[in-house]
Design a protein around this motif. Structure first.
Motif, PDB file in Angstrom:
ATOM      1  N   ASP A 128      52.437 -17.992  -4.524  1.00 27.60           N
ATOM      2  CA  ASP A 128      50.548 -18.381  -4.857  1.00 27.60           C
ATOM      3  C   ASP A 128      49.861 -16.536  -4.300  1.00 27.60           C
ATOM      4  O   ASP A 128      50.803 -15.513  -4.529  1.00 27.60           O
ATOM      5  CB  ASP A 128      50.201 -18.675  -3.391  1.00 27.60           C
ATOM      6  N   HIS A 129      48.568 -16.989  -4.895  1.00 24.77           N
ATOM      7  CA  HIS A 129      47.699 -15.588  -5.174  1.00 24.77           C
ATOM      8  C   HIS A 129      47.634 -14.649  -4.056  1.00 24.77           C
ATOM      9  O   HIS A 129      47.620 -13.445  -4.300  1.00 24.77           O
ATOM     10  CB  HIS A 129      46.596 -16.601  -5.392  1.00 24.77           C
ATOM     11  N   MET A 130      48.148 -15.198  -3.067  1.00 21.92           N
ATOM     12  CA  MET A 130      47.577 -14.274  -1.662  1.00 21.92           C
ATOM     13  C   MET A 130      49.579 -14.030  -1.110  1.00 21.92           C
ATOM     14  O   MET A 130      49.626 -12.806  -0.776  1.00 21.92           O
ATOM     15  CB  MET A 130      47.584 -14.432  -0.773  1.00 21.92           C
ATOM     16  N   HIS A 131      50.242 -14.461  -1.897  1.00 19.95           N
ATOM     17  CA  HIS A 131      51.498 -14.437  -1.314  1.00 19.95           C
ATOM     18  C   HIS A 131      52.244 -14.259  -2.849  1.00 19.95           C
ATOM     19  O   HIS A 131      52.885 -15.762  -2.703  1.00 19.95           O
ATOM     20  CB  HIS A 131      52.323 -14.860  -0.543  1.00 19.95           C
ATOM     21  N   LEU A 132      52.948 -13.347  -3.210  1.00 19.14           N
ATOM     22  CA  LEU A 132      53.686 -12.695  -4.448  1.00 19.14           C
ATOM     23  C   LEU A 132      53.253 -13.590  -5.803  1.00 19.14           C
ATOM     24  O   LEU A 132      53.794 -15.224  -6.255  1.00 19.14           O
ATOM     25  CB  LEU A 132      54.879 -12.878  -4.027  1.00 19.14           C
ATOM     26  N   ASP A 133      52.217 -13.107  -6.085  1.00 22.41           N
ATOM     27  CA  ASP A 133      50.921 -14.380  -7.321  1.00 22.41           C
ATOM     28  C   ASP A 133      52.191 -13.505  -8.144  1.00 22.41           C
ATOM     29  O   ASP A 133      52.917 -13.214  -9.018  1.00 22.41           O
ATOM     30  CB  ASP A 133      50.362 -13.470  -7.567  1.00 22.41           C
ATOM     31  N   PRO A 134      52.963 -15.597  -8.785  1.00 22.17           N
ATOM     32  CA  PRO A 134      53.552 -15.416  -9.655  1.00 22.17           C
ATOM     33  C   PRO A 134      52.819 -15.947 -11.303  1.00 22.17           C
ATOM     34  O   PRO A 134      53.515 -14.863 -11.692  1.00 22.17           O
ATOM     35  CB  PRO A 134      54.256 -17.219  -9.758  1.00 22.17           C
ATOM     36  N   LEU A 135      52.106 -15.496 -11.464  1.00 20.13           N
ATOM     37  CA  LEU A 135      50.593 -15.231 -11.925  1.00 20.13           C
ATOM     38  C   LEU A 135      51.228 -13.312 -13.367  1.00 20.13           C
ATOM     39  O   LEU A 135      50.231 -13.444 -13.841  1.00 20.13           O
ATOM     40  CB  LEU A 135      49.745 -16.215 -12.452  1.00 20.13           C
TER      41      LEU A 135
END
Length: 326
Positions: free
Chosen positions: A50-57
């Motif tokens: 997720d954006h706050m936890h290891l953002d995949p993007l």
């Protein structure tokens, strides 16, 4: 770390390994969340990209993944990669787009997220990558939706096979793939690929499966690759702290251990993230106590108390019954 108590395990039963989902620690930095779980004595973590936890993007995903991998190793934490972030792909559509969307480009965006998750899982040495089907779009018949799902998952399964990482599909209330029977429908449609497995959410079993959760565990055992756990009531899709629902945890954990399941069993309380540290601290003793009493159907002592803050302090009350996502 708090040592695990001795348990009255059945002969040959696996020692259950408990984790906590980062979607229930969304107000913490990932570094802080991992340190908390290690300090509390958890075996691992369900890492939601997720954006706050290891953002995949975000840029440099591979380098950031290596950093997380080093930290997990230093803390002695195992990991399963989860893909249930609410708005990681679309800031306006919760859990959108899905693998069932009418627009092929939208389906491709979800499939790309899963491909990224497979690469992250391979780099982290994760037990599995979790995913789900999505809800049936308006105006789409079920046959078309199943075809879209199988087509979208085919390249993801190919990547998972190449990386030797199981893809663990979760039956989710309100989704096209909602039950264990639906999982088997997908499995047969894809010709039973080796790397297609199952995420079994034990609360979902209580919510809508015809059999009790312990029986669901036994029936699902050959395909189990990931397990999520929380309390729940029959007919209500609301993830509850342990002791607030109806699940017989000694029975279900005994059944799980008896299958030989050795991956993580991850606490899934995303709507309690505003009090995540509290529930992380109280959930593990509850589970260890329940696992130590596998032959008792009496209520487990150590009911998880409510957080000292109001339940709706974050402005996100529990999902009404029938909503497809926690």
């Amino acid at each position: 770390m708090t040592p695990a108590p001795e348990t009255a395990e059945q002969p040959g039963a696996a020692r259950l390994r408990f984790g906590y989902g980062t979607n229930g620690l969304a107000d913490l930095r990932l570094e802080d969340a991992l340190a908390l779980l290690a300090d509390l004595g958890y075996d691992g973590v369900g890492l939601t990209l997720d954006h706050m936890h290891l953002d995949p993007l975000a840029p440099d995903l591979a380098a950031r993944t290596r950093q997380v991998g080093h930290r997990l190793a230093a803390l002695g934490l195992e990991v399963t990669v989860e893909t249930g972030a609410r708005y990681v792909l679309d800031p306006r559509r919760k859990h959108g787009p899905s693998l069932l969307d009418p627009d092929p480009a939208d389906r491709s965006r979800r499939a790309d997220l899963l491909l990224r998750a497979v690469r992250v899982a391979a780099d982290l040495g994760a037990h599995a990558v979790h995913c789900f089907s999505g809800t049936l779009p308006p105006g789409t018949d079920e046959a078309t939706a199943w075809n879209r799902l199988t087509e979208a998952l085919t390249p993801v399964l190919e990547a998972a096979t190449a990386a030797d990482v199981p893809l663990a599909v979760e039956p989710e209330p309100g989704h096209l793939l909602a039950t264990l029977a639906d999982f088997h429908h997908l499995r047969h449609a894809l010709d039973d690929p080796t790397h297609l497995g199952l995420t079994l959410d034990l609360g979902h079993c209580q919510c809508l499966e015809p059999d009790p959760p312990a029986d669901c565990v036994r029936a699902a055992a050959p395909w189990l690759r990931h397990v999520q756990i929380e309390d729940m009531r029959r007919g209500h899709h609301e993830h509850l702290p342990f002791g607030d629902g109806e699940i017989d945890f000694p029975a279900v954990l005994s059944a799980l251990a008896a299958t030989g399941y050795s991956a993580l069993t991850v606490v899934e309380l995303p709507r309690h993230s505003h009090a995540g540290p509290h529930y992380a601290e109280t959930s593990l003793p509850f589970l260890r106590n329940a696992a130590a009493r596998p032959h008792s159907s009496a209520p487990v002592s150590g009911h998880v108390p409510s957080a000292p803050t109001p339940e709706f302090l974050d402005g996100a009350p529990p999902a009404p019954s029938g909503l497809p996502f926690p």
